[in-house]
Design an enzyme around this catalytic site. Sequence first.
Site, PDB file in Angstrom:
ATOM      1  N   PHE A  81       0.836  -1.200   0.000  1.00 15.62           N
ATOM      2  CA  PHE A  81       0.000   0.000   0.000  1.00 15.62           C
ATOM      3  C   PHE A  81       0.873   1.254   0.000  1.00 15.62           C
ATOM      4  O   PHE A  81       1.756   1.418   0.840  1.00 15.62           O
ATOM      5  CB  PHE A  81      -0.922   0.017   1.219  1.00 15.62           C
ATOM      6  CG  PHE A  81      -1.816   1.227   1.285  1.00 15.62           C
ATOM      7  CD1 PHE A  81      -2.773   1.457   0.310  1.00 15.62           C
ATOM      8  CD2 PHE A  81      -1.701   2.132   2.325  1.00 15.62           C
ATOM      9  CE1 PHE A  81      -3.597   2.571   0.361  1.00 15.62           C
ATOM     10  CE2 PHE A  81      -2.525   3.247   2.407  1.00 15.62           C
ATOM     11  CZ  PHE A  81      -3.482   3.461   1.408  1.00 15.62           C
ATOM     12  N   GLU A 157      12.499   2.342   2.885  1.00 18.99           N
ATOM     13  CA  GLU A 157      11.558   2.740   3.921  1.00 18.99           C
ATOM     14  C   GLU A 157      12.036   2.406   5.343  1.00 18.99           C
ATOM     15  O   GLU A 157      11.844   3.197   6.262  1.00 18.99           O
ATOM     16  CB  GLU A 157      10.202   2.074   3.672  1.00 18.99           C
ATOM     17  CG  GLU A 157       9.618   2.343   2.290  1.00 18.99           C
ATOM     18  CD  GLU A 157       9.315   3.811   2.049  1.00 18.99           C
ATOM     19  OE1 GLU A 157       9.047   4.535   3.025  1.00 18.99           O
ATOM     20  OE2 GLU A 157       9.368   4.237   0.883  1.00 18.99           O
TER      21      GLU A 157
END
Length: 306
Positions: A81, A157
């Site tokens: 996502f 990330e």
Amino acid sequence: MDESENDIRILVKCDSRCRGARGFCQCFYCHSCIRRSRKWCRCCSFGVLLHHSELNMSSDPSVSYLHDEVDDSDKKCLWVFAYGSLCWKPGIKYKKSVKGYISGYSRKFWQGNTTHRGTDENPGRVATLIEEKEGCVHGIAFAITEETAIPYLNKRECEMGGYVTRFAKFYSEKGQSFPVLLYIATQTNPQWLGDANTSEIAGQIVDSAGQSGHNVEYLIRLADFTRKHFPLFDDSHLFSLEKEVLKKLKARNVCVSTLMGNGEGCVKFVKKEQMDSSSLDELPARFESFQHAAKIPEKTLRCLNL
């Protein structure tokens, strides 16, 4: 143009001006001329591109198609996502991308960043997800197919951004649901900045830049993406920050365009049945080859009184 083994099939939906009113037409263009062909419908010279090849990417690598639905084989993929920079700069290859949302979270610019959009001396502010019972966050789900995608995202990330992974249920605009992988920053990571008033967060964004570009670019591109693809969704935190940042830049007499980078790696998402509007602007109102006009037999018309 004859079909050959080097050709790819393009399905176009005829424009309403198509005299034949055939609805859908099969056209064939080779890989080398797909851009030059302007994707015209061969039967009527009008049309809008719906699909070409089995790839998610269009002939322009900076344009990617958004799909409305997923099938059973898609659900077997690992889905990620995107709610931040992945929405406009994925940096990975994927099989399919779908618009939708997750619930139970809200998007906040509470995570600090000392690599991509800031430095140790001047950390930037990037988005993370905060658990909120009535919250809802809109974004894109990517179906990951390459083995290199997850290591890349983990480095981007987690290692460099301070995020951790979780799973949540994603809801497409068509009502389908399936699990997605989330990258979330928590209060335990050393780059966490937490809540602050809008003016303070906006000030940090205006003053920060990192190896991936200015912090303002991150905010503006995310706001533009959200506004374009989810016009009915009001992300008050995101849009109030955008408004305050633009206000501060105007007070400093700074042009926003100078902070937006060169767009390298950025992707423009469009619905599968649409062509890039910028491409349409370049097209003439009608492409006329006149190749069939000479074949029309001459006829003499008479007026009849009925």
